[in-house]
Design a protein around this motif. Structure first.
Motif, short mmCIF file in Angstrom:
data_model
loop_
_atom_site.label_atom_id
_atom_site.label_comp_id
_atom_site.label_asym_id
_atom_site.label_seq_id
_atom_site.Cartn_x
_atom_site.Cartn_y
_atom_site.Cartn_z
N UNK A 1 0.96 -1.22 0.06
CA UNK A 1 0.05 -0.19 -0.06
C UNK A 1 0.86 1.33 -0.06
N UNK A 2 1.96 1.18 0.63
CA UNK A 2 2.95 2.37 0.66
C UNK A 2 3.41 2.80 -0.77
N UNK A 3 3.83 1.57 -1.47
CA UNK A 3 4.31 1.81 -2.71
C UNK A 3 3.21 2.22 -3.64
N UNK A 4 2.00 1.79 -3.48
CA UNK A 4 0.75 2.47 -4.23
C UNK A 4 0.36 3.74 -3.99
N UNK A 5 0.73 4.32 -2.89
CA UNK A 5 0.64 5.48 -2.63
C UNK A 5 1.70 6.49 -3.00
N UNK A 6 3.03 6.06 -3.03
CA UNK A 6 4.22 6.92 -3.76
C UNK A 6 3.91 6.83 -5.24
N UNK A 7 3.19 6.09 -5.94
CA UNK A 7 3.08 5.96 -7.19
C UNK A 7 2.08 6.76 -7.91
N UNK A 8 1.20 7.14 -6.84
CA UNK A 8 -0.20 8.02 -7.28
C UNK A 8 -1.55 7.36 -7.15
N UNK A 9 -1.37 6.30 -6.84
CA UNK A 9 -2.82 5.68 -6.72
C UNK A 9 -3.25 6.44 -5.52
N UNK A 10 -4.71 6.53 -5.63
CA UNK A 10 -5.48 7.13 -4.51
C UNK A 10 -6.63 6.43 -3.74
N UNK A 11 -6.93 5.08 -4.72
CA UNK A 11 -7.84 4.24 -3.92
C UNK A 11 -7.19 2.88 -3.98
N UNK A 12 -7.43 2.11 -2.91
CA UNK A 12 -6.99 0.67 -3.00
C UNK A 12 -8.10 -0.25 -2.39
N UNK A 13 -8.49 -1.14 -3.15
CA UNK A 13 -9.71 -2.27 -2.74
C UNK A 13 -8.92 -3.43 -2.03
N UNK A 14 -9.01 -3.57 -1.00
CA UNK A 14 -8.41 -4.85 -0.10
C UNK A 14 -9.10 -5.32 0.80
N UNK A 15 -8.78 -6.52 1.13
CA UNK A 15 -9.52 -7.37 2.15
C UNK A 15 -9.50 -6.82 3.75
N UNK A 16 -10.37 -7.07 4.54
CA UNK A 16 -10.59 -6.55 5.90
C UNK A 16 -8.93 -7.05 6.53
N UNK A 17 -8.47 -5.98 7.15
CA UNK A 17 -7.10 -6.02 7.71
C UNK A 17 -7.45 -6.25 9.33
N UNK A 18 -6.35 -7.09 10.02
CA UNK A 18 -6.54 -7.36 11.30
C UNK A 18 -6.23 -5.93 11.93
N UNK A 19 -5.26 -5.43 11.51
CA UNK A 19 -4.59 -4.26 12.22
C UNK A 19 -4.87 -3.18 11.29
N UNK A 20 -5.54 -1.98 11.66
CA UNK A 20 -5.58 -0.91 10.89
C UNK A 20 -4.39 -0.40 10.46
N UNK A 21 -4.60 0.10 8.95
CA UNK A 21 -3.24 0.79 8.46
C UNK A 21 -3.79 2.01 7.82
N UNK A 22 -3.08 3.31 8.05
CA UNK A 22 -3.35 4.24 7.56
C UNK A 22 -2.20 4.80 6.53
N UNK A 23 -2.87 5.10 5.34
CA UNK A 23 -1.61 5.58 4.44
C UNK A 23 -2.07 6.83 3.71
N UNK A 24 -1.16 7.91 4.11
CA UNK A 24 -1.56 9.23 3.89
C UNK A 24 -1.84 9.11 1.98
#
Length: 482
Positions: free
Chosen positions: A438-461
């Protein structure tokens, strides 16, 4: 006269026995069992090259000084100074550079660029070692070729800008000459291209056979450890992609690297299969061109079409979806493209490139059973961009999304990616190390990511995360199915 024993060794799996078989009893391969002569001459009987001492004598002297057992608490832990190859990607795969006295085996298919990579590495090291001359080494680099003449190597070195005054070239296939050159010059780095072409006159067997390869590898390892000189060995591969020669060759050396890539593309990947001095999950990216090999320090944009999500020329196209895979510690974006057409054949076609063929049938069945989208009677074509590999389960959601987008003619936004594994029950499961992706996706300019439910919440600016527990929810989040 030296005592000689005859054994039979399989060149594929390393099985050995006292009887010859047409079919190996261990791996079942035909015609791989060869005669192996285990012969060792008496000390001092080896013919040495000019200015070279006997290998047996030098090993005995060195063993006497380092064979004494010491308490582990008295052994120093000083950091070994590594030698840089001139390629940051190569150094990272090796664990930070070349360790003195180590033996590294570089294997790959014919024409993939092994010799070019090592010759360019020799030029880089020779350039950095220029002017260095002390008791520890001469500051030179020795390149020994058993496949090409000196003039042929010189032509290739001119093309890739690897001509340096202290880069020494030699062309020979005799093991004693190779060892004599290494002992005479005491280079900062020695390269032998290749192990299958060097022949020892003291044992029987054809060039490249199990007997010769084992003897050549053992001699070069002994010399490297005794003189504390790093050695690169080039290894051939068989038709099934495994390293040619006895399996013990991979156990004897310190580092085994696989140089691979698609012959139709310029991308080359260097992977560490075995590494005693670093990790084995690193991968280096290189670009093959007419001027040699260039390292690709940021390969994230290689597998995306249209310049990526931040490009002004990028527009949504039906049948495409981007996912993020892990290759070692590196996260790479992979664009999956799909084409769905009406089949005119009794059995619909399933043509894939860069994805696992066996998962396409499973994902198509899951898509029909849990999302009511029937593609069982259609011809399906799934491919990746620029030779990227989307074979891990974490690419399932992107593959299914690309298929659904192509079937419904509804494009997915270029700034949206999908990451997740799909189970047979239609659930979307998380892939390993989701935060890295997800951090690599944000670095490349992606604004939305569809992912499965995560056990630990993750916040990517800058990245909006949409959690979808089922395949139907994921397709709705992507705007494909209501």
């Amino acid at each position: 006269m030296a005592k000689s024993t005859v054994q039979y060794v399989c060149s594929e799996c390393g099985w050995n026995g006292s009887k010859w078989y047409g079919k190996c009893p261990e791996c079942g391969q035909w015609g791989t069992v060869e005669e192996f002569h285990e012969a060792r001459p008496v000390a001092g009987s080896k013919t040495a090259a000019p200015g070279r001492t006997s290998r047996t004598q030098s090993i005995v002297v060195s063993d006497s000084s380092r064979s004494a057992a010491k308490p582990i608490t008295e052994i120093g832990t000083e950091t070994v100074e590594r030698l840089s190859t001139g390629f940051s990607e190569f150094d990272r795969v090796l664990g930070g550079g070349v360790v003195p006295g180590s033996v590294t085996l570089i294997a790959g298919e014919p024409g993939i660029g092994k010799s070019t990579l090592l010759l360019q590495t020799a030029g880089n090291v020779a350039r950095s070692e220029a002017g260095i001359s002390d008791s520890a080494g001469s500051g030179t680099v020795l390149y020994i070729s058993g496949e090409e003449s000196q003039a042929q190597v010189r032509l290739r070195a001119s093309r890739i800008n690897a001509v340096e005054p202290n880069l020494l070239l030699a062309s020979t296939t005799d093991l004693s000459t190779v060892l004599g050159l290494i002992e005479q010059t005491k280079p900062a780095l020695a390269i032998v291209d290749s192990a299958q072409t060097i022949v020892s006159q003291e044992v029987d067997g054809i060039s490249g056979g199990s007997t010769q390869v084992r003897e050549v590898a053992s001699a070069l390892i002994d010399t490297a450890k005794t003189l504390d000189i790093p050695v690169f060995l080039v290894g051939h591969v068989t038709k099934d992609g495994s390293i040619a020669g006895p399996r013990t060759l991979e156990h004897l050396v310190d580092v085994v690297c696989q140089f691979e890539g698609d012959s139709e593309t310029a991308l080359r990947m260097l992977r560490a299969i075995k590494n005693r001095f670093g990790p084995t999950d690193e991968v280096g990216c290189f670009d093959m061109s007419g001027e040699g090999i260039e390292e690709v320090t940021n390969p994230s944009g290689l597998f995306l079409s249209g310049g990526g999500p931040s490009s002004a020329e990028s527009s949504p196209v039906e049948g495409t979806c981007v996912t993020f895979t892990l290759d070692g510690h590196r996260s790479l974006p992979i664009e999956v493209q799909a084409l769905v057409t009406k089949s005119v054949l009794p059995t619909p076609r399933r043509a894939v490139n860069g994805v696992d063929p066996s998962r396409i049938a499973m994902l198509t069945a899951v898509l029909y059973r849990h999302s009511k989208l029937n593609l069982l009677a259609n011809d399906l074509y799934v491919s990746t961009i620029a030779g990227g590999q989307a074979r891990e389960p974490g690419s399932d959601l992107a593959i299914v999304s690309a298929l659904a987008s192509a079937a419904t003619a509804k494009p997915i936004a270029r700034t949206t990616c999908a990451i997740g594994e799909i189970s047979l029950t239609g659930q979307v499961r998380p892939a390993p190390r989701m935060e890295y992706r997800l951090r690599e996706a944000a670095r490349l300019g992606f604004t939305t990511a569809v992912i499965p439910p995560l056990r630990k919440p993750v916040h990517i600016e800058g990245l909006r995360l949409i959690e979808a527990g089922t395949l139907t929810d994921a397709l709705e989040a992507l705007g494909i199915k209501k």
